[in-house]
Design a protein around this motif. Structure first.
Motif, mmCIF file in Angstrom:
data_model
loop_
_atom_site.group_PDB
_atom_site.id
_atom_site.type_symbol
_atom_site.label_atom_id
_atom_site.label_comp_id
_atom_site.label_asym_id
_atom_site.label_seq_id
_atom_site.Cartn_x
_atom_site.Cartn_y
_atom_site.Cartn_z
ATOM 1 N N PRO A 1 62.948 -63.552 121.045
ATOM 2 C CA PRO A 1 61.585 -63.134 121.347
ATOM 3 C C PRO A 1 60.572 -64.110 120.757
ATOM 4 C CG PRO A 1 62.887 -61.290 120.536
ATOM 5 C CD PRO A 1 63.683 -62.533 120.300
ATOM 6 N N PHE A 2 59.644 -64.554 121.577
ATOM 7 C CA PHE A 2 58.702 -65.604 121.207
ATOM 8 C C PHE A 2 57.292 -65.182 121.641
ATOM 9 C CE2 PHE A 2 57.269 -70.088 122.730
ATOM 10 C CZ PHE A 2 56.367 -70.185 121.689
ATOM 11 N N THR B 1 57.764 -65.361 125.458
ATOM 12 C CA THR B 1 58.044 -64.017 125.962
ATOM 13 C C THR B 1 56.727 -63.300 126.255
ATOM 14 O OG1 THR B 1 59.941 -64.003 124.460
ATOM 15 C CG2 THR B 1 59.323 -61.903 125.483
ATOM 16 N N ALA B 2 55.818 -63.372 125.288
ATOM 17 C CA ALA B 2 54.471 -62.825 125.446
ATOM 18 C C ALA B 2 53.485 -63.899 125.021
ATOM 19 C CB ALA B 2 54.288 -61.566 124.608
ATOM 20 N N GLY B 3 52.602 -64.286 125.922
ATOM 21 C CA GLY B 3 51.576 -65.269 125.619
ATOM 22 C C GLY B 3 50.225 -64.598 125.558
ATOM 23 N N ILE B 4 49.480 -64.859 124.501
ATOM 24 C CA ILE B 4 48.181 -64.216 124.288
ATOM 25 C C ILE B 4 47.071 -65.251 124.417
ATOM 26 C CG2 ILE B 4 46.712 -63.055 122.597
ATOM 27 C CD1 ILE B 4 49.310 -61.893 121.361
ATOM 28 N N THR C 1 55.051 -62.504 130.033
ATOM 29 C CA THR C 1 53.917 -61.586 130.164
ATOM 30 C C THR C 1 52.690 -62.266 129.591
ATOM 31 O OG1 THR C 1 55.296 -59.601 129.971
ATOM 32 C CG2 THR C 1 52.937 -59.353 129.519
ATOM 33 N N ALA C 2 51.605 -62.301 130.370
ATOM 34 C CA ALA C 2 50.342 -62.880 129.916
ATOM 35 C C ALA C 2 49.432 -61.764 129.436
ATOM 36 C CB ALA C 2 49.676 -63.646 131.053
ATOM 37 N N ILE C 3 49.011 -61.842 128.174
ATOM 38 C CA ILE C 3 48.102 -60.864 127.577
ATOM 39 C C ILE C 3 46.760 -61.559 127.413
ATOM 40 C CG2 ILE C 3 47.688 -59.370 125.582
ATOM 41 C CD1 ILE C 3 50.806 -59.568 125.110
ATOM 42 N N ILE C 4 45.750 -61.101 128.133
ATOM 43 C CA ILE C 4 44.509 -61.873 128.236
ATOM 44 C C ILE C 4 43.301 -60.992 127.922
ATOM 45 C CG2 ILE C 4 43.064 -63.297 129.754
ATOM 46 C CD1 ILE C 4 45.559 -63.967 131.361
ATOM 47 N N LYS D 1 55.784 -55.396 123.918
ATOM 48 C CA LYS D 1 56.548 -56.208 124.873
ATOM 49 C C LYS D 1 57.860 -56.709 124.294
ATOM 50 C CE LYS D 1 53.846 -55.765 128.354
ATOM 51 N NZ LYS D 1 54.312 -55.013 129.555
ATOM 52 N N VAL D 2 57.945 -56.834 122.964
ATOM 53 C CA VAL D 2 59.212 -57.275 122.370
ATOM 54 C C VAL D 2 59.988 -56.104 121.782
ATOM 55 C CG1 VAL D 2 58.405 -59.629 121.979
ATOM 56 C CG2 VAL D 2 58.120 -57.927 120.147
#
Length: 353
Positions: free
Chosen positions: A1-2, A69-72, A103-106, A185-186
């Motif tokens: 998980p990243f 994995t999840a980009g903010i 997954t893009a968290i914006i 998400k993770v």
């Protein structure tokens, strides 16, 4: 998980908060990048080892294949244009991080990020929108100190920030929303996330609570080296602020902070900027030219202790660089901490060092 975090403001707090929630939930967690350890010095991948990495625009520019994995992406305002040339180019580099994410968290509170969210969604990418102030039809938003999830216009609370001094203010609501969504998400549960929020000590020199005596709170925001950076702290306390400001002045001074002047009970001005800041404050805010930080802390603490109006805060948020009197903002913040906690009766508040 990243989990990778970028944006113009709030990256470090969001990174530290996300890593703290994961660690407090018992997850094997490595944190680094633009905060703390360099990425390539982190411990090597292992099954279920989580990585939380703060990414500057420079680092994203040099890592076109980054795929979290999840980009903010928290927010975008003009920054580093001496390198990137235009705001559009700067935004396109930041977009690259979330475009490559599972997954893009914006954060959609500014037009640049809102457009990026729309563009990625049209391209079929998974997007989760967050807002520190806007009720969303789908996504996550802050309603005061409540962090809400919206699903087709139906709202439910997923976490809360009430009573968490290290996450005070709208800007920290956005940081917390991003961390909450990334941790979901993770695979974390809401109970684990709430426990992590409540135990987060904050970052040193960023609205850091360093001590309390009776009704007076001492807050170290030495990282606020310009007016824009000082605004979040001034906006986070309703009134009765005993404000220590000054140092090596930046262009524009404190004029952009005029809207917060009614919250300030008195200002204590230090360093080279003191005369110019005094001229800006004029008759709008009572002030003294304290000269040194030690004198400012002593005088502000005395006045706040005698404030009969209830809760008061002695706030170092200088809106200036430190180099006229200190080596850097960290040394300035440490001097404030030592001066505050040396006052008779002040109880130190544990936190980052």
């Amino acid at each position: 998980p990243f989990i990778a975090i970028t944006g113009t403001n709030g990256k470090s707090t969001t990174t530290a908060l996300t890593a703290h929630i994961l660690k407090s939930a018992g997850r094997d967690t490595q944190m680094g990048g633009n905060i703390g350890r360099a990425i390539m010095t982190l411990d090597p991948p292992e099954p279920q080892r989580h990585y939380v990495v703060e990414c500057s625009s420079y680092q994203i520019d040099l890592a076109p294949s980054i795929n979290p994995t999840a980009g903010i992406l928290l927010n975008l305002t003009p920054d580093h244009l001496d390198r990137h040339g235009t705001m559009a180019h700067y935004a396109s580099i930041k977009e690259r991080l979330v475009a490559g994410s599972d997954t893009a968290i914006i954060g959609v509170d500014d037009s640049w990020c809102a457009q990026i969210a729309d563009r990625l969604e049209r391209a079929g990418r998974p997007v989760v929108r967050i807002s520190k102030r806007l009720p969303l039809t789908d996504g996550y938003f802050a309603d005061g100190t409540n962090l809400m999830e919206a699903v087709h216009g139906r709202y439910s609370r997923v976490a809360f920030l009430e009573g968490i001094g290290s996450l005070r203010g709208q800007h920290n609501a956005q940081n917390a929303l991003a961390a909450v969504v990334a941790c979901l998400k993770v695979g974390l549960e809401l109970g684990e996330i709430q426990a992590g929020l409540e135990s987060f000590p904050g970052l040193a020199h960023r609205m850091e609570q360093v001590g309390r005596k009776d009704h007076v709170l001492f807050v170290n925001d030495s990282k606020a080296t310009n007016a824009d950076a000082a605004a979040p702290a001034l906006s986070s306390f309703a009134n009765r602020i005993y404000w220590i400001a000054g140092g090596l002045p930046k262009e524009g001074g404190i004029e952009p902070l005029r809207g917060f002047f009614p919250r300030i009970a008195k200002a204590y001005l230090i360093g080279e900027a003191a005369p110019a800041f005094a001229a800006t404050l004029g008759e709008a805010v009572p002030y003294e030219i304290s000269g040194t930080l030690a004198a400012a802390v002593e005088h502000a603490a005395h006045d706040a202790a005698n404030d009969a109006g209830g809760e008061a805060v002695v706030l170092l948020s200088p809106a200036c660089a430190s180099f006229d009197q200190f080596k850097n903002f960290e040394v300035r913040g440490e001097a404030f901490r030592q001066a505050a906690t040396a006052i008779d009766g002040v109880k130190s508040i544990g936190g980052p060092r």
